[in-house]
Motif scaffolding. Structure first.
Motif, mmCIF file in Angstrom:
data_model
loop_
_atom_site.group_PDB
_atom_site.id
_atom_site.type_symbol
_atom_site.label_atom_id
_atom_site.label_comp_id
_atom_site.label_asym_id
_atom_site.label_seq_id
_atom_site.Cartn_x
_atom_site.Cartn_y
_atom_site.Cartn_z
ATOM 1 N N GLN A 127 -7.825 7.331 5.918
ATOM 2 C CA GLN A 127 -6.636 7.755 6.666
ATOM 3 C C GLN A 127 -5.567 8.345 5.746
ATOM 4 O OE1 GLN A 127 -5.741 5.311 10.334
ATOM 5 N NE2 GLN A 127 -6.912 3.792 9.189
ATOM 6 N N PHE A 128 -5.321 7.712 4.614
ATOM 7 C CA PHE A 128 -4.353 8.246 3.656
ATOM 8 C C PHE A 128 -4.846 9.580 3.098
ATOM 9 C CE2 PHE A 128 -2.377 8.345 -0.629
ATOM 10 C CZ PHE A 128 -1.042 8.206 -0.274
ATOM 11 N N HIS A 132 -2.603 12.381 4.945
ATOM 12 C CA HIS A 132 -1.559 12.754 3.990
ATOM 13 C C HIS A 132 -2.045 13.684 2.879
ATOM 14 C CE1 HIS A 132 1.659 12.803 1.131
ATOM 15 N NE2 HIS A 132 0.964 12.101 0.252
ATOM 16 N N SER A 186 -0.401 5.945 6.204
ATOM 17 C CA SER A 186 -0.589 7.395 6.231
ATOM 18 C C SER A 186 0.499 8.095 7.036
ATOM 19 C CB SER A 186 -1.968 7.741 6.793
ATOM 20 O OG SER A 186 -2.062 7.524 8.191
#
Length: 321
Positions: A127-128, A132, A186
């Motif tokens: 997710q990060f 991002h 995130s």
């Protein structure tokens, strides 16, 4: 700031009477949900939309309505982009840079939510890395194509309240993983990216804002069971009852995409630059119950936190901007 629009406003209402002829706008995640709706309303107002998607065949099928409703010279072209693979991100950016045509807006819409623990192609927590770091590299590489008066809109979420970023352990190598804890990190990162990007580029007339689209039924929730969703809504409603707030209601997809186009096109640049927006207004900074509805947590708009995340992100992707 507030204005004539709110939580139930739709994309068509926000852009009523707006002519985007000649504007070039990049929208990531243009294969489903908010990305398709965002592309549709922009092309319908005359914008030349570049839709980025991991699965181009799926995007072609999903965006037929975008082409059907394009008007006043509006158009759609699709480009390949896998945010979970920095080689793909860099190839996408390099192709757009080689093309050389500037952008008036970049809407960083794509993302994943509440995934099981996993890794991107580069070894980052899914997710990060996807939400991002993929956008961090893409938007920064495309920054030379943003002319004065341009804007960047980063889709964050009220889910930022689940967690601040953890710069000591961004990939959950030593801390216990939870799907929503990782999602929160995130989405906080998305908000902080807008804060720092805005600080770095506002002197040349390029602004950035983060937006929370609201709760919407889209493919984003594919990793959540019906029980997960019901439990989350009950937790939100319990917090709302304690605070005297209204019960949770899902938005439609046109309502969910409205804040993105409001922040990108309609809102005054100085009002939204470096800010976190929801329901077509700039959110109030609130330090309280993580589940209460509305507002942004202080850590998600803190300039020092934003600068620290930027430095860590450069270290992780091994690229300086």
């Amino acid at each position: 700031m507030s204005g004539p629009f709110g939580a139930t406003s739709t994309t068509d209402e926000v852009l009523a009477g707006v002519d985007l002829s000649g504007k070039r706008i990049l929208v990531t995640g243009a294969s489903a949900g908010l990305g398709v709706e965002t592309a549709r309303v922009l092309a319908a107002r005359g914008a030349n939309v570049v839709g980025a998607a991991r699965d181009l065949a799926k995007a072609e099928r999903a965006t037929q309505e975008v082409r059907d409703q394009a008007a006043n010279g509006g158009s759609l072209e699709l480009v390949a982009l896998d945010l979970a693979d920095l080689a793909s991100v860099r190839a996408c950016a390099d192709a757009l840079l080689a093309d050389g045509r500037p952008f008036d807006v970049i809407i960083a819409n794509a993302g994943v939510m509440a995934t099981p623990l996993g890794r991107t192609a580069d070894g980052f927590e899914t997710q990060f890395g996807t939400n991002h770091l993929g956008h961090f590299v893409l938007v920064n590489r495309l920054a030379p194509l943003l002319k004065p008066g341009s804007r960047v809109v980063a889709l964050s979420s009220s889910g930022h309240r689940f967690s601040d970023v953890n710069l000591e352990d961004p990939n959950f190598e030593t801390t216990a993983y939870t799907p929503f804890g990782a999602y929160g990190r995130s989405k906080t990162a998305n908000a902080l990216f807008a804060v720092e990007f805005d600080r770095r580029h506002k002197d040349r007339g390029v602004r950035a804002a983060a937006v929370h689209p609201g709760g919407i039924h889209t493919e984003l929730g594919r990793h959540m069971t019906a029980e997960d969703t019901a439990r989350l809504i009950e937790e939100i409603n319990e917090a709302n009852r304690r605070s005297g707030g209204p019960a949770f209601e899902f938005k439609t997809i046109p309502q969910g995409a409205a804040t993105s186009v409001w922040a990108a096109i309609v809102a005054p640049a100085d009002a939204v630059g470096g800010r976190y927006c929801e329901d077509c207004h700039v959110a109030e900074i609130i330090d309280g119950d993580e589940m209460t509805r509305g507002g942004v947590r202080p850590y998600a708009v803190d300039p020092d936190n934003a600068r620290a995340l930027w430095a860590k992100s450069e270290e992780l992707v091994q690229e300086r901007f």
